[in-house]
Scaffold this active site. Structure first.
Site, PDB file in Angstrom:
ATOM      1  N   HIS A  34       0.813  -1.221   0.000  1.00 36.78           N
ATOM      2  CA  HIS A  34       0.000   0.000   0.000  1.00 36.78           C
ATOM      3  C   HIS A  34       0.849   1.276   0.000  1.00 36.78           C
ATOM      4  O   HIS A  34       0.353   2.360   0.295  1.00 36.78           O
ATOM      5  CB  HIS A  34      -0.972   0.019   1.192  1.00 36.78           C
ATOM      6  CG  HIS A  34      -2.104  -0.954   1.053  1.00 36.78           C
ATOM      7  ND1 HIS A  34      -3.370  -0.584   0.665  1.00 36.78           N
ATOM      8  CD2 HIS A  34      -2.147  -2.300   1.240  1.00 36.78           C
ATOM      9  CE1 HIS A  34      -4.145  -1.659   0.623  1.00 36.78           C
ATOM     10  NE2 HIS A  34      -3.424  -2.712   0.968  1.00 36.78           N
ATOM     11  N   THR A  35       2.117   1.155  -0.364  1.00 35.35           N
ATOM     12  CA  THR A  35       2.971   2.349  -0.453  1.00 35.35           C
ATOM     13  C   THR A  35       2.804   3.074  -1.779  1.00 35.35           C
ATOM     14  O   THR A  35       3.128   4.260  -1.873  1.00 35.35           O
ATOM     15  CB  THR A  35       4.447   1.971  -0.290  1.00 35.35           C
ATOM     16  OG1 THR A  35       4.755   0.877  -1.163  1.00 35.35           O
ATOM     17  CG2 THR A  35       4.764   1.573   1.137  1.00 35.35           C
ATOM     18  N   ASP A  36       2.283   2.383  -2.792  1.00 37.12           N
ATOM     19  CA  ASP A  36       2.282   3.006  -4.127  1.00 37.12           C
ATOM     20  C   ASP A  36       1.392   4.238  -4.187  1.00 37.12           C
ATOM     21  O   ASP A  36       1.797   5.288  -4.683  1.00 37.12           O
ATOM     22  CB  ASP A  36       1.940   1.990  -5.227  1.00 37.12           C
ATOM     23  CG  ASP A  36       0.631   1.260  -5.029  1.00 37.12           C
ATOM     24  OD1 ASP A  36       0.018   1.395  -3.946  1.00 37.12           O
ATOM     25  OD2 ASP A  36       0.206   0.552  -5.964  1.00 37.12           O
ATOM     26  N   GLY A 122      -8.587 -14.093  -7.663  1.00 35.82           N
ATOM     27  CA  GLY A 122      -8.747 -13.728  -6.269  1.00 35.82           C
ATOM     28  C   GLY A 122      -7.532 -13.970  -5.399  1.00 35.82           C
ATOM     29  O   GLY A 122      -7.623 -13.913  -4.179  1.00 35.82           O
ATOM     30  N   SER A 127      -4.669  -9.891 -11.602  1.00 39.17           N
ATOM     31  CA  SER A 127      -5.167 -10.245 -12.928  1.00 39.17           C
ATOM     32  C   SER A 127      -5.763  -9.028 -13.617  1.00 39.17           C
ATOM     33  O   SER A 127      -5.748  -8.934 -14.850  1.00 39.17           O
ATOM     34  CB  SER A 127      -6.215 -11.354 -12.816  1.00 39.17           C
ATOM     35  OG  SER A 127      -7.271 -10.983 -11.946  1.00 39.17           O
ATOM     36  N   SER A 128      -6.266  -8.066 -12.835  1.00 45.32           N
ATOM     37  CA  SER A 128      -6.867  -6.879 -13.442  1.00 45.32           C
ATOM     38  C   SER A 128      -5.815  -6.070 -14.202  1.00 45.32           C
ATOM     39  O   SER A 128      -6.047  -5.649 -15.342  1.00 45.32           O
ATOM     40  CB  SER A 128      -7.538  -6.007 -12.378  1.00 45.32           C
ATOM     41  OG  SER A 128      -6.626  -5.612 -11.374  1.00 45.32           O
ATOM     42  N   GLU A 160      -8.179   1.827 -14.344  1.00 41.04           N
ATOM     43  CA  GLU A 160      -8.634   1.215 -13.096  1.00 41.04           C
ATOM     44  C   GLU A 160      -9.121   2.271 -12.103  1.00 41.04           C
ATOM     45  O   GLU A 160     -10.110   2.077 -11.403  1.00 41.04           O
ATOM     46  CB  GLU A 160      -7.520   0.371 -12.481  1.00 41.04           C
ATOM     47  CG  GLU A 160      -7.993  -0.454 -11.315  1.00 41.04           C
ATOM     48  CD  GLU A 160      -7.416  -1.851 -11.276  1.00 41.04           C
ATOM     49  OE1 GLU A 160      -7.717  -2.563 -10.315  1.00 41.04           O
ATOM     50  OE2 GLU A 160      -6.678  -2.227 -12.200  1.00 41.04           O
ATOM     51  N   ASP A 172       0.862  -2.395  -9.704  1.00 39.61           N
ATOM     52  CA  ASP A 172       0.445  -3.559 -10.486  1.00 39.61           C
ATOM     53  C   ASP A 172       0.732  -3.381 -11.970  1.00 39.61           C
ATOM     54  O   ASP A 172       1.319  -4.245 -12.621  1.00 39.61           O
ATOM     55  CB  ASP A 172      -1.048  -3.815 -10.266  1.00 39.61           C
ATOM     56  CG  ASP A 172      -1.379  -4.099  -8.819  1.00 39.61           C
ATOM     57  OD1 ASP A 172      -0.453  -4.375  -8.032  1.00 39.61           O
ATOM     58  OD2 ASP A 172      -2.571  -4.024  -8.466  1.00 39.61           O
TER      59      ASP A 172
END
Length: 384
Positions: A34-36, A122, A127-128, A160, A172
């Site tokens: 969660h740093t991005d 999941g 995958s997104s 996204e 990602d």
């Protein structure tokens, strides 16, 4: 990549051959949780598994999508908007299409697309993003749009963020675009600066999917995003020069602990600590010290569990079991959390028999089978 399957689905559904195939890999979030979206540091690995698409132009202004041989979904090119329900998976290619059109790509006609995946759904392996990057590469090839790897990553991220509605950072899409076999992608998200670090010989990646699926759009991901920005706003009152949480030192953070309150303090502490752990891993990789890398990975999971609260009891169990095994350097949840998978960094002596011990313990504890696969650092998105 699954070129035979994607060609089969295309021919069965649309007839004839596609004009272009493209592949993009999923990714392991190696460290930097969660740093991005906090403009921090992150390391990721493109895996060998991913999504392959086949695309060909139509004669009308529609887009037709088919995945794994199911019924095709048709969407109008001239009124692109997100869809819900069973067809919501088409928001990823539709979103990329919209972003490309806004960027100036001309599409006089729509297209047909078939899609196959070798990624576990999941499992937190994005995958997104793979779907977005494969779509962007294929459409750019047939409609004549040019950009570089960073440009493709930004196209996927924008799709996204703005179309799908997921407030992710560039981890990602960046790893999917810049991946290289036997290398780790490092991203400085404050400047979208991408670089590569070689993986030491003998290091292996094992993924243990908890099979507790997550859907980040419907999860607490957006809450964590909001909490980070709330913490930043409070910190900026004391340190107005700070532009994002990743610029905050631990000393600055601790000086404002009472102002932040327990929850926001822990959320910020996770981000500040993760950036320090990315730096530690970078130094350890240069020194070929995989023991130090593993300790940082395990510390990252503990911070996810305690400070960011994006782990689950299933992920915690898998991480602890793996951390106690011989031949495992370290283990942590990979991806956004709230379900998904745990990544273990192992030596070359860790094998299927060791993985089976973990799987048996997990099934005995939760009554769920964990899906396991052994992967390597692979190449990034490409046309085929």
């Amino acid at each position: 990549m699954s070129t035979e399957a994607v060609l089969k689905y295309y021919k069965q559904t649309f007839g004839g051959d596609p004009e272009q195939l493209a592949f993009a890999p999923g990714r392991i979030e190696f460290i930097g949780n969660h740093t991005d979206y906090n403009a921090g540091l992150v390391m990721g690995v493109a895996v060998a598994e991913g999504i392959t698409v086949a695309v060909g132009r139509r004669k009308d202004r529609f887009m037709h999508f088919v995945s794994d041989g199911g019924e095709a979904v048709a969407l109008p090119l001239d009124s692109l908007s997100p869809v819900s329900g069973l067809a919501s998976w088409t928001n990823y290619p539709a979103g990329v299409t919209k972003v490309l059109l806004e960027a100036g790509m001309e599409m006089p006609v729509g297209y047909n697309m078939s899609i196959t995946s070798t990624l576990p759904a999941g499992a937190g392996m994005s995958s997104s993003a793979a779907f977005e990057l494969a779509t962007a590469y294929a459409l750019s090839a047939i409609y004549g749009y040019e950009t570089d790897k960073a440009g493709f990553a930004r196209i996927g991220k924008k799709a996204e963020n703005e179309f799908v509605g997921m407030p992710c950072g560039i981890l990602d899409q960046g790893v999917s675009a810049f991946g290289q076999a036997d290398h780790i992608v490092r991203i400085d998200c404050s400047s979208d600066l991408f670089s590569l670090s070689a993986m030491p010989a003998g290091a292996h990646f094992w993924i243990f999917n908890s099979n507790k699926k997550h859907s980040l759009v419907d999860s607490a991901y957006a809450d964590r995003h909001r909490e980070c920005h709330e913490a930043l706003a409070i910190l900026q009152k004391a340190y107005p020069e700070v532009k994002n949480l990743s610029e905050v030192s631990e000393a600055q953070l601790r000086s404002q602990e009472s102002e932040l309150g327990d929850l926001l303090f822990r959320r910020a502490l996770h981000i500040v600590g993760e950036n320090d752990r990315v730096r530690a891993v970078e130094s350890a990789l240069l020194a070929n010290n995989l023991d130090a890398v593993g300790k940082a990975l395990s510390a990252s999971h503990e911070s996810s569990r305690v400070n960011f609260e994006n782990s689950t009891k299933e992920l915690d169990f898998l991480a602890v079991q793996l951390q106690q095994q011989a031949h495992v350097y370290g283990a942590r949840l990979t991806g956004g959390g709230f379900g998904g998978a745990v990544m273990a960094l192992t030596d070359d002596k860790f094998g299927a028999e060791h993985a089976a011990v973990i799987e048996a313990a997990y099934q005995a504890e939760f009554g769920i089978e964990a899906s396991i696969f052994h992967t390597r650092a692979g190449d990034g998105a490409q046309t085929l």
